[in-house]
Structure formats: C-alpha cells, structure tokens
Scaffold this motif. Structure first.
Motif, short mmCIF file in Angstrom:
data_model
loop_
_atom_site.label_atom_id
_atom_site.label_comp_id
_atom_site.label_asym_id
_atom_site.label_seq_id
_atom_site.Cartn_x
_atom_site.Cartn_y
_atom_site.Cartn_z
N PRO A 43 0.89 -1.24 0.12
CA PRO A 43 0.07 -0.08 0.01
C PRO A 43 0.74 1.17 -0.03
O PRO A 43 0.54 2.27 -0.72
CB PRO A 43 -0.86 -0.05 1.36
N LEU A 44 1.99 1.19 0.63
CA LEU A 44 2.96 2.43 0.80
C LEU A 44 3.51 2.57 -0.65
O LEU A 44 3.42 3.89 -1.03
CB LEU A 44 3.91 2.41 1.87
N ALA A 67 0.47 0.58 -10.84
CA ALA A 67 -0.08 0.97 -9.58
C ALA A 67 -1.56 1.74 -9.86
O ALA A 67 -2.32 1.58 -8.97
CB ALA A 67 0.93 2.15 -8.85
N LYS A 113 2.20 1.63 -3.42
CA LYS A 113 1.25 2.11 -4.50
C LYS A 113 0.72 3.66 -4.24
O LYS A 113 0.78 4.30 -5.18
CB LYS A 113 0.07 1.19 -4.24
N TYR A 114 0.88 3.85 -3.03
CA TYR A 114 0.59 5.44 -2.63
C TYR A 114 1.71 6.15 -3.27
O TYR A 114 1.30 7.29 -3.76
CB TYR A 114 0.83 5.59 -1.05
N ARG A 115 3.05 5.83 -3.35
CA ARG A 115 3.93 6.68 -3.58
C ARG A 115 3.92 6.87 -5.11
O ARG A 115 4.21 7.98 -5.96
CB ARG A 115 5.47 6.15 -3.42
N LEU A 116 3.79 5.39 -5.95
CA LEU A 116 3.65 5.50 -7.30
C LEU A 116 2.37 6.42 -7.89
O LEU A 116 2.43 6.80 -9.09
CB LEU A 116 3.33 3.99 -7.70
N ILE A 117 1.40 6.34 -6.99
CA ILE A 117 0.29 7.11 -7.49
C ILE A 117 0.33 8.80 -7.48
O ILE A 117 -0.06 9.43 -8.30
CB ILE A 117 -0.99 6.76 -6.75
N THR A 118 1.12 9.14 -6.14
CA THR A 118 1.10 10.52 -6.05
C THR A 118 2.23 11.21 -6.65
O THR A 118 2.33 12.35 -6.92
CB THR A 118 0.92 10.88 -4.47
#
Lengths: 392, 392
Positions: free
Chosen positions: B238-239, B270, B241-246
């Motif tokens: 989850p962390l 992601a 994915k969060y970075r890859l998304i933002t």
C-alpha cells in the motif's frame, strides 16, 4: 432554458440541501438547477464522506439537474479562491442566476464586494498572531461597517467579489440560512434540517438515529452501506507520516501553500517518537497562530497528494467542466449551451488524463479510494456521467 | 590485537553463523571477530526480520566482538557493490583477514579476481533477455573456465575483486559451506544447521518447531516476542502504491536504479484497477527478463525510500563506520585502532544526522519501524552501541 447555479459540497446530501434547491428555483423561476460540487475532497481539506458519484446521484435524485465537479485546485482552497473557481465555472456554463445561503441574506453582497478591500490588502495587514480571515474581517469592518464572521457570509462575499472581478453576467441571490447553523450540532425532535457538520459528527459517533429525520432516503442508504468512515488515524496519518519521513525538506518546501518554515516543523513532528498518534493533535503540534485549522488541513492534503506549487499554478490556468451527471432537463441544458460554453466540457476521461490537468482530480480520486478502503469502480478513467430521469 | 573480519546479514542469526564465527577464529587465530552487518534492510531489498540492534545483540552474545553497520547504500546493492562496501569498511577498520563461506572453498578467489572480466565488460555483453549476473557468468566461464552460479561464490569473487580494486591489505579465507545451501529448505531431525532462507520460510509458515534446533536461544526468544513478521501486502505494497500514484513519472525516473522505462510500467500497474493485490505478483507484472527479482525488489525499496540517484551517489562517496555494539574485546580493538582508522567512527548520532549521509540509514530505520508496526525505541537518534561482556 433558464438555469440557476448553486455551489455545493453535499457532504453528505441532506434536507437543507433540498430546501436550498427548492428556494433556488422559486427565487429565480429557473427550469434547470446547475450544481457545481466539490469532488472527492472538500474545502476544509478533508476527504468527502462519499465519493463524488454517490453525492452527485443523491443530488440528481433530489432536484439538481446538472452536476459539474469543482476541480480540486478550486475546491480545496481558501474561500476566495473556492468562490472564484465556482463562479468561473457557472459563468462558463452560461448560468445567469446564482443562489446561495447566507447568515445575512438582507445584505447586498454585490455592493459590499465593490467596497471591500482586496485579498492582498488583507494579507498586508495580517500579523504573526492572526489568521488571514481575522485580518481581513477587521479591515472590512473598518472600511464598510460589515462584520464578516459567519462562514456562509464569507462565501457570499467571495461569490460577489468573483462576479465583480470576472465581470460575470450573474445575478446573485442570497437566501436566509434556516434552522441550523454551520457549526450547529443540536438536534430536536421536530427539526428536519441540520447542518452537514452536525450530521458528520453524528455519523462519526455512530448515532444513525440522529440523522434519520434530516436526510433523504438515498443518503440514509449510503450511510448504511458505506464500508466505514474514513479513519484519519489509521489511514491518513500513516501515509502523511510516511511522506514526511521519506521526502526531503527541500522537496516538501515545494508543496503548494507550504512556507514560512512549516516544512521543517512537519518533518520534525513526523520524525519525533512516539509523536502524535492522532491527526487533530498532529495538526495542533505544527499549527501557528497565523493559520486556521482548515488551512493546515488543506496544506497537509496537498502534501499527501504531493502537489507542487508549479503543478497547482498551471492547473489553475486551465479549468474545465467535468460532467458528473444530469437529468433529462440537465442534458437539454447542456445541449443548449454546447456552442457557447467557454471552457472544455468533459464527459468521459481515458487513461490520457494523466497528461492533463485532470491529473490532480485523478490522483485525488485514487487517494480517496485508498483512504476509504474502496475497492469499487475507478473514480475517473472510463467513468460515464450519471443519468437520472427527470421526475414528471 | 589480531582481528578477523566477516560480512553478514544475520537474518536471522542461526547456528550456521556460530559455526562461521568459530571457523573464522580457528582459521586465522584472531583474538577479535569484527562483523560488518546489513542494517534494517538486506541485500535482496527486503526488510530484515528483526531490527539491526536485535540482530547485533544476538551476534555479540554468540562470538562476534564488534558489529559495524553496512550502510544501506552498500547493503542494498548488487553483489559487487555490496562486497566492495563491506571490504572498504573492513579495510578502514584495519582488519587483515577476512573469512567467508563459499560453495567452492578450494578456489583461489584472489587469482580468479585478477583474471576476471570487469563489471562493465559484463554489462556491455548483457542483452535484452538476460540478467547481468547471467551475462557476467558466461563471460567469466569463457575467460577463466570457472562456473559462477552459487550465491556465496558470487559474493566471494566480489570480495576478492574489491580487495584487488581497493588494494586492500586483507587476506581472504574461503571456508566450505556446510549442511545447508542458501536456497535449501530441507530439515532433518539430526541437522543443527539450516540456511537463513529456510528459517525465514519456516517462520513465514509459522512453523516454529522447525527452527528450534537450528538457532540459538536468543533468536528463538526474538521470534517468540516479535509482534508480527513484516507483511508485504498490508504494509509495503500500500505504501508503494501510494508513492507510485502520487509522484509524477518524472519524479519516479530519478529514483536510484530506475530506468529503461520501468517508471512508466510501475506507474501504470499502480494505477490499474484492481491491480495486483500481492507484492510478488506486483513485481512479476513489472519485471523484464533483464532484471532479477532481487534487483526489482531493491529498486522498489529505493522507490519507497524515495532515494534519488544524486543522493545515492553522494552518500556512497562518504561512507562511515557506525558502531552497533561491542564486547570488551571489541571495545579494546576499537581503542587500538582509534588513531589509524581511515573512515569516521560513529558511536552515537543526534538529530543532526538528518543533514549527513546517515540520513539514508535513518530513513530506512524509520521505514522499517512503519513496516514492522514497531513502536519501540528509535533506530538511530540517541541510540548507544550495545555492550556485551566478553565471556570468560
């Protein structure tokens, strides 16, 4: 077709919103109600209780004919930028009347706006122990005698100033707020209208029985079927700490609305052990007297979304009209303005949105889903506008 | 005092490591065993099962006299950089002998290293369907006749090449690996040595009874008191994915070891819905034939840590000797080399570390704690070296 514009968050949609819609039609004699609505995050920098589609559906089933998303670069902003963005979209849609609630509906906000000091005059006056809102209110009172302290009055003045600044051909109609103030959390057995903040508080405390009489059925259903309210401590705060720990202070300093050393305070608090375990306390530990709680929440949301100043500024240069849904009447209105609309109308987005300014709303939708543990449909890509048949 | 150097991960510390320590002393007649040990993340790009302090304590109670942290910019690297970093630290500490396990202890790795092709020759040869390790092994076999395919042989050659390249005054001693190969997951009732990977697998499957005979008591206690093994699906993914998304693709492209369009594949995966729900599948969906699984894990760890190429390169220019712990003999050794040590010796760090190259290890420690749900002591700031009395 005559359209009336309203500006909304619908967080969540409640009986007061139905009253607002009815009054908007009654006041202006409009055939069509056009709502500009915040997307997945609201002005205070918080994720909306329900996603933008769920809230648009509730609105379309209860009197709104066309729902346009207020992009996050307008929606999550101080009131003057929020208001300016909303007026810009309504003007682009050819809306000639706008109806909003106010604590002082007898005030002529357009005249007030023409006499009111500018935002930069307010900023010049602001000292270290004062928020911008407080500095501006003092200046306004000194210059015009009007005491600006109620949240809907502040927005009303924002709309009026935007109409003046943008030379928008929009007539403003203030309607008196009824029954429940913005911060009012009291319920009585006979009351059928409560404020959205009161409803959110009841939901947060899991007191569903308190909201039954103040929201339409669709909101009640949404509440009952929602997985869980967004938990700031379990979702928002860990992700925020993760970013504050892994990004450099230099990177953080480029975040929109960061500044005055806030990036250093944020990094220090995130690195402290054990550190605040609660989002409210986290904010309190970094907040100075110059900033309101909402301003801090917005900055932290932009931090979580990793939105840099330059991205924000270029996005704000290129607004668009994202259609979230319509009734038959709303669709007819869209057809009638097709040739005169002054901003791009967007009904469907594909993967390419990642290259456009829609990218910010897209990221926000993805983040909202992470925060809400939502495994449902995507928020943007391939999503079509909601259609609700106009009630005969 | 005569010191022997060993290079370790201790993930977790087990009976094979005790054998290694004993053999190192026996082989060299050393008074002091100096271990260079990976910190909170290991070479494969994974978080260590226990933090660096817990693993250093186990080592000091079982024959090691001085534990120095291999900084993450050496520890989480392909074998040649891992080996080079470790040899650099041992040389700086004045260690004259180094003992390591190998699948082919009869090979003279120093002679092999002198004949072996360079890393860049291997990279030049690598084609699109081949990993670097495979290309290099082919080249080495063609030039020297030696078949390099076992993980400890690869490291052994790495140490030897580092000794040659750094002109280090270190004598190399290969000892034959016994009982359990690196990837061996078999246990027998009589066996008292198993590989770390076999032990991790048993732990992952919660088969504690399988490890009782192959680890010392302290590791058993650590296993029993550990909150939970690090869950890649619930924490790491989850962390990530969060970075890859933002983060933007442009930002991702600056991550150390990113490249060849990997940042685009990562962002796309992601953003896909529902997307891989499992870390192994996530890696498989972005991995090309050119990359090993370990290489992908390392790149993703650097992504999670937000380590940019320039930060990494500057950190690698300024290594240091971070003391994690010592026995009496280890402390005496440290005193004896105080005036001749060629890299900064660091026994205690304060908040200022955020301005130095220790920053990467510091971030890694913070991330490890997030991944492990650890609410214990900080990993770096204010932490003092562990002291264990030398057994009489």
């Amino acid at each position: 077709m005559k359209a009336v514009g309203i500006v909304t968050e619908y967080n969540p949609f409640h009986n007061g919103h139905i009253y607002h819609i009815q009054q908007a039609k009654k006041e202006t004699g409009a055939d069509v109600v056009v709502a500009v609505m915040s997307g997945n995050f609201v002005q205070r920098g918080e994720p909306a209780l329900f996603d933008k589609w769920t809230r648009a559906q509730a609105a379309l089933e209860n009197g709104v004919d066309l729902v346009i998303e207020l992009p996050i670069f307008y929606a999550v902003q101080p009131s003057h930028l929020f208001a300016e963005g909303a007026v810009k979209l309504l003007a682009a849609l050819g809306v000639k009347d706008m109806v909003f609630g106010s604590e002082h509906a007898d005030v002529d906000f357009l005249s007030l706006a023409k006499q009111a000091p500018s935002v930069s005059q307010g900023k010049d006056l602001q000292d270290k122990n004062q928020t911008f809102a407080s500095a501006y209110a003092h200046l306004l009172e000194a210059e015009t005698g009007f005491k600006l302290e109620d949240p809907n009055d502040i927005l009303a003045l924002g709309y009026a100033k935007a109409v003046v600044d943008l030379s928008a051909d929009i007539k403003l109609h203030a309607i008196q707020r009824v029954a429940a103030g913005y911060h009012d959390t009291l319920f009585s057995d006979t009351q059928t209208i409560a404020s959205a903040s009161a409803i959110r508080l009841a939901l947060h405390k899991n007191k569903l029985e308190k909201i039954q009489s103040v929201v339409p059925d669709i909101t009640l259903q949404n509440v009952q079927s929602m997985n869980n309210t967004i938990n700031f401590e379990q979702k928002f705060l860990p992700l925020l700490k993760y970013r504050l720990i892994t990004d450099t202070v230099g990177q953080l300093s480029q975040i929109y609305q960061m500044g005055e050393g806030l990036e250093h305070r944020l990094a220090a608090v995130a690195l402290s052990e054990p550190g605040p375990q609660n989002y409210q306390n986290f904010i309190k530990s970094v907040k100075s007297k110059r900033y309101t709680f909402a301003r801090m929440q917005r900055t932290l949301l932009y931090t979580l979304l990793n939105v840099k100043v330059d991205q924000m500024q270029s996005a704000m240069q290129e607004p668009y009209l994202r259609v979230l849904g319509f009734t038959d009447a709303g669709q007819q209105y869209l057809n009638s303005i097709k040739k005169t609309v002054t901003l791009p109308l967007i009904s469907k987005v594909d993967q390419n949105l990642t290259k456009t300014n829609l990218r910010l709303d897209f990221k926000a939708g993805k983040l909202w889903q992470m925060l809400a543990n939502s495994t449902g449909q995507q928020q943007d890509v391939t999503r079509k506008p909601i259609y609700v048949a106009t009630k005969k």
